[in-house]
Design a protein around this motif. Structure first.
Motif, PDB file in Angstrom:
ATOM      1  N   GLU A   1       4.579  -5.867  10.556  1.00 48.05           N
ATOM      2  CA  GLU A   1       4.025  -6.117   9.228  1.00 48.05           C
ATOM      3  C   GLU A   1       4.258  -7.598   8.920  1.00 48.05           C
ATOM      4  O   GLU A   1       5.089  -8.242   9.551  1.00 48.05           O
ATOM      5  CB  GLU A   1       4.788  -5.314   8.156  1.00 48.05           C
ATOM      6  CG  GLU A   1       5.107  -3.883   8.510  1.00 48.05           C
ATOM      7  CD  GLU A   1       3.979  -2.932   8.191  1.00 48.05           C
ATOM      8  OE1 GLU A   1       2.842  -3.402   8.010  1.00 48.05           O
ATOM      9  OE2 GLU A   1       4.232  -1.727   8.136  1.00 48.05           O
TER      10      GLU A   1
ATOM     11  N   ARG B   1       2.121   2.261  16.851  1.00 48.30           N
ATOM     12  CA  ARG B   1       1.015   3.088  16.348  1.00 48.30           C
ATOM     13  C   ARG B   1       0.520   4.000  17.459  1.00 48.30           C
ATOM     14  O   ARG B   1       0.396   3.586  18.607  1.00 48.30           O
ATOM     15  CB  ARG B   1      -0.132   2.194  15.848  1.00 48.30           C
ATOM     16  CG  ARG B   1       0.246   1.312  14.679  1.00 48.30           C
ATOM     17  CD  ARG B   1      -0.881   0.385  14.291  1.00 48.30           C
ATOM     18  NE  ARG B   1      -1.934   1.073  13.533  1.00 48.30           N
ATOM     19  CZ  ARG B   1      -1.999   1.069  12.197  1.00 48.30           C
ATOM     20  NH1 ARG B   1      -1.085   0.452  11.476  1.00 48.30           N
ATOM     21  NH2 ARG B   1      -2.991   1.689  11.576  1.00 48.30           N
TER      22      ARG B   1
ATOM     23  N   ARG C   1     -10.379   6.901  12.498  1.00 45.04           N
ATOM     24  CA  ARG C   1     -10.321   5.778  11.561  1.00 45.04           C
ATOM     25  C   ARG C   1      -9.395   4.731  12.187  1.00 45.04           C
ATOM     26  O   ARG C   1      -8.342   5.066  12.714  1.00 45.04           O
ATOM     27  CB  ARG C   1      -9.718   6.211  10.230  1.00 45.04           C
ATOM     28  CG  ARG C   1      -9.470   5.047   9.246  1.00 45.04           C
ATOM     29  CD  ARG C   1      -8.072   4.433   9.392  1.00 45.04           C
ATOM     30  NE  ARG C   1      -7.899   3.301   8.453  1.00 45.04           N
ATOM     31  CZ  ARG C   1      -6.774   2.646   8.280  1.00 45.04           C
ATOM     32  NH1 ARG C   1      -5.706   2.952   8.956  1.00 45.04           N
ATOM     33  NH2 ARG C   1      -6.705   1.631   7.430  1.00 45.04           N
TER      34      ARG C   1
ATOM     35  N   ASN D   1       2.013   4.914  12.726  1.00 43.97           N
ATOM     36  CA  ASN D   1       3.409   5.247  13.063  1.00 43.97           C
ATOM     37  C   ASN D   1       3.833   6.520  12.311  1.00 43.97           C
ATOM     38  O   ASN D   1       3.128   6.970  11.398  1.00 43.97           O
ATOM     39  CB  ASN D   1       4.308   4.058  12.709  1.00 43.97           C
ATOM     40  CG  ASN D   1       4.033   3.563  11.296  1.00 43.97           C
ATOM     41  OD1 ASN D   1       3.975   4.355  10.354  1.00 43.97           O
ATOM     42  ND2 ASN D   1       3.823   2.281  11.137  1.00 43.97           N
TER      43      ASN D   1
ATOM     44  N   SER E   1       4.056   6.350   8.282  1.00 43.42           N
ATOM     45  CA  SER E   1       2.771   6.353   7.569  1.00 43.42           C
ATOM     46  C   SER E   1       2.093   7.719   7.682  1.00 43.42           C
ATOM     47  O   SER E   1       1.532   8.235   6.712  1.00 43.42           O
ATOM     48  CB  SER E   1       1.842   5.266   8.125  1.00 43.42           C
ATOM     49  OG  SER E   1       2.325   3.991   7.786  1.00 43.42           O
TER      50      SER E   1
ATOM     51  N   THR F   1       0.820  -1.209   0.000  1.00 43.15           N
ATOM     52  CA  THR F   1       0.000   0.000   0.000  1.00 43.15           C
ATOM     53  C   THR F   1       0.862   1.270   0.000  1.00 43.15           C
ATOM     54  O   THR F   1       0.412   2.342  -0.389  1.00 43.15           O
ATOM     55  CB  THR F   1      -0.956  -0.021   1.225  1.00 43.15           C
ATOM     56  OG1 THR F   1      -2.003   0.910   1.023  1.00 43.15           O
ATOM     57  CG2 THR F   1      -0.239   0.290   2.535  1.00 43.15           C
ATOM     58  N   HIS F   2       2.114   1.117   0.428  1.00 48.17           N
ATOM     59  CA  HIS F   2       2.999   2.283   0.577  1.00 48.17           C
ATOM     60  C   HIS F   2       3.694   2.675  -0.729  1.00 48.17           C
ATOM     61  O   HIS F   2       3.840   1.858  -1.622  1.00 48.17           O
ATOM     62  CB  HIS F   2       4.048   1.994   1.644  1.00 48.17           C
ATOM     63  CG  HIS F   2       3.473   1.886   3.019  1.00 48.17           C
ATOM     64  ND1 HIS F   2       2.749   2.900   3.591  1.00 48.17           N
ATOM     65  CD2 HIS F   2       3.493   0.877   3.927  1.00 48.17           C
ATOM     66  CE1 HIS F   2       2.353   2.528   4.796  1.00 48.17           C
ATOM     67  NE2 HIS F   2       2.785   1.305   5.025  1.00 48.17           N
TER      68      HIS F   2
ATOM     69  N   ARG G   1       2.752  -7.762   0.998  1.00 50.92           N
ATOM     70  CA  ARG G   1       3.256  -7.197   2.257  1.00 50.92           C
ATOM     71  C   ARG G   1       2.151  -6.346   2.829  1.00 50.92           C
ATOM     72  O   ARG G   1       1.758  -5.363   2.205  1.00 50.92           O
ATOM     73  CB  ARG G   1       4.525  -6.374   1.990  1.00 50.92           C
ATOM     74  CG  ARG G   1       5.350  -6.046   3.210  1.00 50.92           C
ATOM     75  CD  ARG G   1       4.646  -5.171   4.223  1.00 50.92           C
ATOM     76  NE  ARG G   1       4.065  -3.984   3.618  1.00 50.92           N
ATOM     77  CZ  ARG G   1       3.134  -3.222   4.213  1.00 50.92           C
ATOM     78  NH1 ARG G   1       2.692  -3.484   5.411  1.00 50.92           N
ATOM     79  NH2 ARG G   1       2.636  -2.168   3.569  1.00 50.92           N
ATOM     80  N   VAL G   2       1.641  -6.749   3.992  1.00 53.19           N
ATOM     81  CA  VAL G   2       0.535  -6.014   4.618  1.00 53.19           C
ATOM     82  C   VAL G   2       0.757  -5.924   6.124  1.00 53.19           C
ATOM     83  O   VAL G   2       1.654  -6.558   6.666  1.00 53.19           O
ATOM     84  CB  VAL G   2      -0.834  -6.716   4.377  1.00 53.19           C
ATOM     85  CG1 VAL G   2      -1.278  -6.598   2.938  1.00 53.19           C
ATOM     86  CG2 VAL G   2      -0.786  -8.178   4.807  1.00 53.19           C
ATOM     87  N   SER G   3      -0.101  -5.163   6.772  1.00 50.20           N
ATOM     88  CA  SER G   3      -0.101  -5.169   8.232  1.00 50.20           C
ATOM     89  C   SER G   3      -0.721  -6.496   8.683  1.00 50.20           C
ATOM     90  O   SER G   3      -1.441  -7.146   7.929  1.00 50.20           O
ATOM     91  CB  SER G   3      -0.952  -4.015   8.748  1.00 50.20           C
ATOM     92  OG  SER G   3      -1.206  -4.185  10.124  1.00 50.20           O
TER      93      SER G   3
ATOM     94  N   ILE H   1      -7.593   0.719  11.475  1.00 48.64           N
ATOM     95  CA  ILE H   1      -7.287  -0.345  10.522  1.00 48.64           C
ATOM     96  C   ILE H   1      -8.383  -1.410  10.660  1.00 48.64           C
ATOM     97  O   ILE H   1      -9.020  -1.501  11.717  1.00 48.64           O
ATOM     98  CB  ILE H   1      -5.864  -0.859  10.818  1.00 48.64           C
ATOM     99  CG1 ILE H   1      -5.275  -1.634   9.673  1.00 48.64           C
ATOM    100  CG2 ILE H   1      -5.802  -1.623  12.131  1.00 48.64           C
ATOM    101  CD1 ILE H   1      -3.767  -1.770   9.767  1.00 48.64           C
TER     102      ILE H   1
ATOM    103  N   TYR I   1      -7.040   2.372   4.117  1.00 40.01           N
ATOM    104  CA  TYR I   1      -5.975   3.360   4.309  1.00 40.01           C
ATOM    105  C   TYR I   1      -6.084   4.530   3.322  1.00 40.01           C
ATOM    106  O   TYR I   1      -5.935   5.690   3.697  1.00 40.01           O
ATOM    107  CB  TYR I   1      -4.648   2.625   4.106  1.00 40.01           C
ATOM    108  CG  TYR I   1      -3.396   3.358   4.482  1.00 40.01           C
ATOM    109  CD1 TYR I   1      -3.236   3.940   5.738  1.00 40.01           C
ATOM    110  CD2 TYR I   1      -2.322   3.424   3.575  1.00 40.01           C
ATOM    111  CE1 TYR I   1      -2.046   4.579   6.081  1.00 40.01           C
ATOM    112  CE2 TYR I   1      -1.136   4.057   3.912  1.00 40.01           C
ATOM    113  CZ  TYR I   1      -0.999   4.637   5.163  1.00 40.01           C
ATOM    114  OH  TYR I   1       0.176   5.257   5.499  1.00 40.01           O
TER     115      TYR I   1
ATOM    116  N   GLU J   1      -5.548  -3.161   1.283  1.00 42.84           N
ATOM    117  CA  GLU J   1      -5.030  -4.394   1.885  1.00 42.84           C
ATOM    118  C   GLU J   1      -6.042  -5.538   1.958  1.00 42.84           C
ATOM    119  O   GLU J   1      -5.702  -6.681   1.691  1.00 42.84           O
ATOM    120  CB  GLU J   1      -4.429  -4.093   3.261  1.00 42.84           C
ATOM    121  CG  GLU J   1      -3.157  -3.272   3.116  1.00 42.84           C
ATOM    122  CD  GLU J   1      -2.297  -3.176   4.361  1.00 42.84           C
ATOM    123  OE1 GLU J   1      -2.771  -3.504   5.463  1.00 42.84           O
ATOM    124  OE2 GLU J   1      -1.132  -2.761   4.221  1.00 42.84           O
TER     125      GLU J   1
HETATM  126  C1  GTR Z   1       0.616   1.069   8.098  1.00 42.08           C
HETATM  127  C2  GTR Z   1       0.950  -0.287   7.512  1.00 42.08           C
HETATM  128  C3  GTR Z   1       0.132  -0.521   6.277  1.00 42.08           C
HETATM  129  C4  GTR Z   1      -1.345  -0.264   6.512  1.00 42.08           C
HETATM  130  C5  GTR Z   1      -1.600   1.021   7.254  1.00 42.08           C
HETATM  131  C6  GTR Z   1      -3.041   1.164   7.699  1.00 42.08           C
HETATM  132  O1  GTR Z   1       1.363   1.282   9.258  1.00 42.08           O
HETATM  133  O2  GTR Z   1       2.297  -0.329   7.163  1.00 42.08           O
HETATM  134  O3  GTR Z   1       0.385  -1.828   5.835  1.00 42.08           O
HETATM  135  O4  GTR Z   1      -1.895  -1.351   7.185  1.00 42.08           O
HETATM  136  O5  GTR Z   1      -0.761   1.133   8.395  1.00 42.08           O
HETATM  137  O6  GTR Z   1      -3.257   1.724   8.757  1.00 42.08           O
HETATM  138  O7  GTR Z   1      -3.947   0.750   6.963  1.00 42.08           O
END
Ligand code: GTR
Length: 325
Positions: free
Chosen positions: A236, A148, A169, A210, A213, A33-34, A88-90, A171, A192, A72
């Motif tokens: 992650e 976080r 919001r 964090n 992000s 997602t990044h 690669r995801v949370s 996750i 996200y 995600e």
């Molecule tokens: C970030 C994470 C992403 C995504 C995002 C979120 O820290 O790296 O994978 O999950 O948070 O809040 O959606």
């Protein structure tokens, strides 16, 4: 005529053989997602380079960063069904599917990042990895995502009281929804990519994440109060479709596992640097960072544990995590 047909067939065989040789390289697709340059994206790219080198080019990895393949929740379905091979995801969006994955998502369970590393690099990490196989994926690596914390556009947060009534919001995981409710605030799970406009338009007051992000998704532009409550130190996860992994030869499986392990060291280094860089950047841009008194937040989490840590497996895991020194 016969000879000509034979010759043509021979040529076709030769052509297809050459084609195969040329196509012998299998390109594995990975989602993130990044944006490009983010430590998770770079970690997976590094994994890909190592795999390519160590398989003499038979395998390579293409990273589709910046949510090109979707949010995600969707890309998790893609990797589980084999539409893509890697992701690669949370860990949080897996909470509803892989029971054991909720342990690292529990608020204030890890005492520090060092504690999290010890747990995830050890027997409990292995137990969690095994559990993911039931969801059709093999965990190649756990990557760092720091801690976080909450941020919002209304006011600085110094105590739990300050959280009351704010709309955050979260996750997409029930633990996060219940955590926010336990703090007297309102949680809206949303993808996200919708957070920035959600804050901007006032659908939500803020979110939690964090520094990297908060920085790269530009949330600091619309929510300036960042409170270092550090409620969750959630790693992650970098996964591979299980059928795709099982198809590899045992030697290649080892190459993939080792490359992933090597990429963890690289990702952790990049992560530590990025946290510093992002924090400095958001502060320079006017973000106000407060350090709330944490005990109130910790005490408020009791109902979250009561609701989610219900069966014996999870109770034992939580005890085991706490016992890791
Ligand atoms: C970030 C994470 C992403 C995504 C995002 C979120 O820290 O790296 O994978 O999950 O948070 O809040 O959606």
């Amino acid at each position: 005529m016969k000879i000509l047909v034979k010759l043509a067939a021979g040529l076709l065989v030769a052509a297809s053989f050459m084609g195969n040789a040329a196509n012998a390289q299998t390109v594995l697709r990975s989602s993130d997602t990044h944006p490009d340059g983010y430590p998770t994206v770079e970690g997976v790219k590094y994994f890909g380079e190592l795999v390519k080198e160590r398989t003499a080019g038979r395998y390579s990895v293409e990273v589709y960063h910046s949510a090109q393949l979707g949010e995600e929740k969707d890309t998790i379905e893609q990797v589980r069904s084999g539409v893509i091979e890697l992701n690669r995801v949370s860990m949080a969006p897996f909470n509803g599917t892989v029971k054991e994955s909720i342990v690292p998502a529990l608020p204030y369970l890890f005492r520090s990042e060092e504690h999290m590393h010890k747990v995830m690099d050890g027997a409990i990490g292995d137990q969690i990895k095994k559990a993911f196989e039931g969801a059709g994926v093999v965990v190649l690596a756990f990557y760092d995502a720091g801690a976080r914390s909450f941020y919002n556009k209304q006011k600085p947060i110094n105590t739990v009281e300050d959280m009351k009534g704010l709309k955050f919001r979260v996750i997409q995981s029930d633990i996060f929804v219940d955590m926010v409710a336990a703090l007297g605030a309102n949680a809206t799970p949303m993808p996200y990519g919708e957070v920035y406009s959600g804050i901007e338009t006032g659908v939500i007051d803020g979110a939690e994440n964090n520094f990297p992000s908060y920085d790269t998704a530009k949330h600091f532009e619309v929510a300036k109060n960042y409170s270092l409550d550090e409620h969750t130190i959630l790693p992650e996860v970098f996964v591979m479709n299980k059928a795709a992994f099982d198809k590899l030869t045992p030697e290649d499986q080892e190459i993939f596992k080792q490359a992933a392990k090597d990429s963890v060291a690289k990702q952790r280094e990049l992560w530590a640097a990025k946290v510093k860089e992002s924090r400095a950047k958001v502060e320079a841009a006017g973000a106000k960072i407060t350090t709330p008194e944490k005990q109130g937040f910790i005490d408020a989490m009791k109902p979250v544990y009561e609701k989610h840590v219900t069966d014996e497996v999870l109770k034992k895991m939580v005890e085991d995590v706490r016992a890791v020194q």
